[in-house]
Design an enzyme around this catalytic site. Structure first.
Site, mmCIF file in Angstrom:
data_model
loop_
_atom_site.group_PDB
_atom_site.id
_atom_site.type_symbol
_atom_site.label_atom_id
_atom_site.label_comp_id
_atom_site.label_asym_id
_atom_site.label_seq_id
_atom_site.Cartn_x
_atom_site.Cartn_y
_atom_site.Cartn_z
ATOM 1 N N CYS A 72 -16.789 6.759 65.021
ATOM 2 C CA CYS A 72 -15.536 6.077 64.204
ATOM 3 C C CYS A 72 -16.069 4.853 65.760
ATOM 4 O O CYS A 72 -15.795 3.474 65.368
ATOM 5 C CB CYS A 72 -14.388 6.117 64.723
ATOM 6 S SG CYS A 72 -13.626 7.243 65.264
ATOM 7 N N HIS A 123 -8.480 8.539 66.792
ATOM 8 C CA HIS A 123 -9.165 7.902 66.006
ATOM 9 C C HIS A 123 -9.272 6.678 65.245
ATOM 10 O O HIS A 123 -8.037 6.108 65.606
ATOM 11 C CB HIS A 123 -9.317 8.777 64.464
ATOM 12 C CG HIS A 123 -10.510 7.560 62.719
ATOM 13 N ND1 HIS A 123 -11.674 8.145 63.018
ATOM 14 C CD2 HIS A 123 -10.376 7.551 62.370
ATOM 15 C CE1 HIS A 123 -12.070 7.606 61.876
ATOM 16 N NE2 HIS A 123 -11.468 7.467 60.968
ATOM 17 N N HIS A 135 -13.931 2.764 58.210
ATOM 18 C CA HIS A 135 -14.134 3.198 59.449
ATOM 19 C C HIS A 135 -14.975 4.060 59.128
ATOM 20 O O HIS A 135 -15.428 4.792 58.208
ATOM 21 C CB HIS A 135 -12.561 3.881 59.889
ATOM 22 C CG HIS A 135 -12.206 4.899 58.491
ATOM 23 N ND1 HIS A 135 -11.737 6.461 58.868
ATOM 24 C CD2 HIS A 135 -11.859 5.349 57.574
ATOM 25 C CE1 HIS A 135 -11.856 6.856 57.460
ATOM 26 N NE2 HIS A 135 -11.403 6.316 56.608
#
Length: 163
Positions: A72, A123, A135
């Site tokens: 990510c 994240h 993402h």
């Protein structure tokens, strides 16, 4: 406070005709907000959707930074560099301290959105529009998700503006 005093002095001088002032350039900080023309947001949004088309489905791989696998923070870093010409730190924890905090209700295209999954794992994604973000997910690779889904709502941690 010093900025407020300086602005007040400039306004006083300009009222006397001695100084002409210009509006702040796009992207200049004013308080806690950034000034960005709407046209720039539309262009930015198109670039981000194009990035999604190119990278969609690329699998998640911790530490990865290529089409064979990407994580990510690597995807966010690569997207900012290639699409926006902006350098970001490599890791999610470093990115989480970059830029300025922004309220979730005031998200703009390009803002970074951070999550804590199980209270620990971090994240990051890039806000698009209408509660959607881009993402690299562990389960589906590079994708667009809804910020208001129960999963992402419960994991939401913070947002940052770096443009």
């Amino acid at each position: 406070m010093r900025r407020l005093i300086l602005i007040s002095l400039l306004l006083l001088l300009s009222a006397c005709g001695g100084v002409t002032t210009r509006p702040p350039p796009a992207g200049a900080l004013v308080g806690d907000a950034r000034l960005r023309p709407v046209e720039d947001d539309k262009t930015l949004l198109m670039r981000l959707y194009r990035q999604h088309q190119v990278w969609r489905g690329t699998p998640y791989r911790l530490g990865g930074q290529s089409r064979s696998g990407i994580d990510c923070s690597g995807f966010v870093q690569l997207t900012y560099r290639s699409q926006l010409g902006r350098s970001l730190p490599r890791t999610t924890s470093q990115q989480a301290g970059f830029g300025i905090p922004v309220n979730r209700a005031e998200l703009m295209t390009g803002d970074l959105i951070f999550f804590k999954i199980n209270g620990i794992t971090q994240h990051v994604g890039i806000y698009l529009e209408q509660n959607r973000f881009l993402h690299a997910s562990k389960s589906s690779g590079v994708m667009i998700s809804a910020l208001d889904s129960p999963y992402w709502q419960s994991a939401y941690w913070q947002s940052r503006r770096v443009l």
